[in-house]
Design an enzyme around this catalytic site. Structure first.
Site, PDB file in Angstrom:
ATOM      1  N   LYS A 134       0.899  -0.889   0.053  1.00  0.00           N
ATOM      2  CA  LYS A 134       0.273   0.068  -0.447  1.00  0.00           C
ATOM      3  C   LYS A 134       1.115   1.333   0.381  1.00  0.00           C
ATOM      4  CE  LYS A 134      -3.567  -2.027   2.652  1.00  0.00           C
ATOM      5  NZ  LYS A 134      -4.310  -1.874   4.177  1.00  0.00           N
ATOM      6  N   HIS A 137       0.964   6.921   2.587  1.00  0.00           N
ATOM      7  CA  HIS A 137       0.610   8.391   2.917  1.00  0.00           C
ATOM      8  C   HIS A 137       0.398   9.004   3.439  1.00  0.00           C
ATOM      9  CE1 HIS A 137      -2.767   6.439   4.867  1.00  0.00           C
ATOM     10  NE2 HIS A 137      -2.396   5.535   4.436  1.00  0.00           N
ATOM     11  N   HIS A 140      -0.013   8.146   7.455  1.00  0.00           N
ATOM     12  CA  HIS A 140       0.889   7.796   8.299  1.00  0.00           C
ATOM     13  C   HIS A 140       2.241   8.464   8.295  1.00  0.00           C
ATOM     14  CE1 HIS A 140       0.634   3.550   5.685  1.00  0.00           C
ATOM     15  NE2 HIS A 140       0.227   3.454   6.863  1.00  0.00           N
TER      16      HIS A 140
END
Ligand code: ARG
Length: 575
Positions: A134, A137, A140
């Site tokens: 993933k 982004h 985080h």
């Protein structure tokens, strides 16, 4: 490191108050904690509220304050106290304050505020922990920069920190990804698109699975194959993990963040059977609809799921295994977990399980939650693909900073490096500037606004102080005998008072796991300093005054650099 004694007026005032018979009703620590900084400096620098004592003594707090005003002995550090209503107000003797604080900074320099409190004991900090396959982004970002800052703060207080990146590299999402890859992907497309292609596949899976629930079944099967060591499934998993790690590493390099351990969730796979049998031996496991759980009803929580019906493990199972491993390996005095607030229940549940297993160190497990990161009012969601990639964000910030430098200071040396330090600093400060539990609405304009209460404003103030000091070739060790008496301007005294507070702020930031206490403090310091700089010329004729003001500039520069460092932000000397 030798423990540095910092000037502490709360200590001094507590000592004075303890000489009074009436105050014996409270213990020392209570008195110390009752002292507060008055909101309005006109009243004084430190105040003792008499309410608590009033209850105990059954005496009017105004009368207590009045009596204390008359009977307290004098101190060289304090003016005579003044009773104002139910408060006893103290004022610092400016000369003593200036002398002590500035001498301490001249002596400690980039260690101003450091302590040997932790005595080298270990603190484990679990932070960042993005999920493989993933994208990394903006959501985080909070975990990464809060965790990194706490790491630096606790190190500065004498603890030995162990930073662990508990990568999300295990779980059903890999089954989903493999399913999507098999149906709609290709090796060539993944090699070309990397994480973006993985993200496309992940989003596609969720779109399709809404229409066709059998896809979920298929994904579960693929994940089972990974767990059972199926060659093809494992090879794909490994490949996705490598692609992700490369991408994450680019972000960590930009942020200059490192970890002591990259042991992700999969690291604990072979330790899970031991956890399950320990739980069984301790009579904590129950069967429920084929799954194994720890019942937590009496603690008013839903059960903690340990093994699913099909035998696969869960996020909590791996967290329990990780905690046992970390206690064995690092013998921590505290283990911090920095994640979004949405995971609060998860942590409360498995912390309870550790406690039920009979481990008294369960009390040392601490969840450090932070609020949602919103994007233009909408929650960030990987499933829908609505994310701003952190790397793109950082690169844009760097680019915009470079444009500003090219416009304002085109001949600056090492422009690229400065642009990186300032651009990244802007983003990091943005994430650390508010109380961590508050929701953050991410906007490009705000993160990149270089005026106002931002990282670049602090960096610019620091660089400006450096430039003054450079002009005279200032060396701290040559000015230990400066004359603090001449620093009488209000603006100068305010700066000194703010400098005095720094060691205490660091302690508070550690106690509350709240780096924003430091970021807000630094804004305050920079604003005070800029007022001083505006009101008081530094390079004046009169040598004694010039020297004292230079010492003040040096003290501010040093404190800004230390504070920015604790936030994980660079302090370039020129911008
Ligand atoms: N990978 C998780 C997420 O992105 C965070 C992991 C936090 N650490 C932990 N030990 N559970 O939500």
């Amino acid at each position: 490191m030798r423990n540095i004694q910092y000037l502490d007026y709360r200590e001094i005032v507590t000592d004075l108050l303890c000489t009074q018979p009436d105050l014996n009703k409270l213990d020392r620590e209570e008195i110390y904690n009752l002292l507060e900084y008055p909101p309005d400096q006109k009243l004084g620098d430190l105040a003792f509220p008499c309410f608590k004592l009033s209850k105990i003594l059954r005496k009017d707090p105004h009368v207590i304050a009045q009596e204390l005003q008359e009977s307290l002995p004098a101190s060289p550090y304090l003016e005579a106290p003044v009773a104002t209503g139910p408060y006893l107000n103290f004022r610092f003797v400016p000369e003593q304050l200036g002398k002590k604080v500035l001498q301490t900074i001249l002596g400690t320099r980039e260690r101003y505020g450091a302590r040997s409190l932790g005595q080298g004991q270990n603190i484990v900090i679990d932070f960042s922990a993005p999920n493989i396959a993933k994208p990394f982004h903006v959501g985080h970002l909070s975990s990464t920069v809060i965790g990194n800052s706490l790491y630096k703060i606790f190190n500065f207080l004498g603890y030995n920190c162990v930073g662990i990146n508990h990568l999300g590299d295990w779980g059903t999402q890999f089954g989903k990804l493999i399913t999507a890859y098999k149906k709609w992907g290709s090796q060539a497309a993944v090699e070309k698109g990397l994480i973006k292609e993985l993200m496309r596949l992940y989003v596609k899976f969720h779109e399709e699975a809404e229409k066709d629930p059998t896809l979920d079944e298929e994904a579960r099967e693929w994940f089972n194959r990974i767990e059972n060591g199926d060659q093809e499934a494992l090879a794909l998993w490994k490949w996705f993990k490598e692609i992700s790690l490369e991408e994450f590493q680019r972000v960590y390099d930009l942020l200059e963040i490192t970890f002591d351990s990259m042991a992700g969730e999969s690291f604990y796979n072979d330790q899970l059977p031991a956890v399950v049998s320990e739980l069984k031996d301790k009579n904590l496991l129950e069967e429920s609809e084929g799954a194994l759980i720890v019942d937590l009803e009496q603690f008013e929580m839903p059960p903690c799921l340990i093994l699913k019906k099909d035998g696969s493990s869960l996020y909590a199972t791996r967290d329990i295994a990780a905690a046992l491993y970390r206690k064995r390996t690092y013998d921590f005095v505290k283990a911090l977990y920095v994640t979004g607030i949405a995971q609060s229940l998860h942590f409360r549940q498995w912390f309870k399980v550790i406690e039920l297993m009979g481990y008294d160190w369960a009390k040392d497990l601490i969840h450090v939650p932070f609020g949602w990161v919103n994007l233009a009012g909408e929650k960030l969601s990987t499933r829908k693909g609505k994310v701003v990639l952190l790397e793109e964000l950082l690169q844009t910030a760097i680019q915009k900073t470079l444009e500003i430098i090219n416009e304002k200071n085109p001949n600056l040396e090492h422009k690229e490096e400065v642009a990186r330090e300032v651009g990244v600093g802007a983003v990091v400060f943005g994430a650390l500037s508010v109380n961590r539990i508050k929701d953050v609405t991410f906007s490009w304009e705000e993160a990149l606004n270089f005026d106002g209460e931002t990282g670049p404003y602090l960096q610019y103030t620091h660089a400006r102080a450096c430039s003054i000091l450079r002009k005279v070739g200032f060396k701290p060790e040559e000015h230990l005998e400066f004359e603090p008496k001449v620093l009488t301007d209000k603006a100068a005294l305010n700066v000194i008072k703010t400098l005095y507070l720094f060691p205490e702020k660091i302690m508070a930031a550690a106690a509350e796991y709240e780096p924003s206490l430091i970021s807000r403090y630094l804004i305050d310091l920079a604003q005070q300093f800029n007022r001083f700089y505006h009101d008081c010329p530094v390079l004046v004729e009169e040598q004694t005054l010039q020297e004292a003001r230079l010492v003040l500039v040096y003290a501010v520069k040093t404190t800004l650099a230390v504070g920015l460092g604790l936030l994980g932000i660079k302090a370039p000397e020129r911008m």
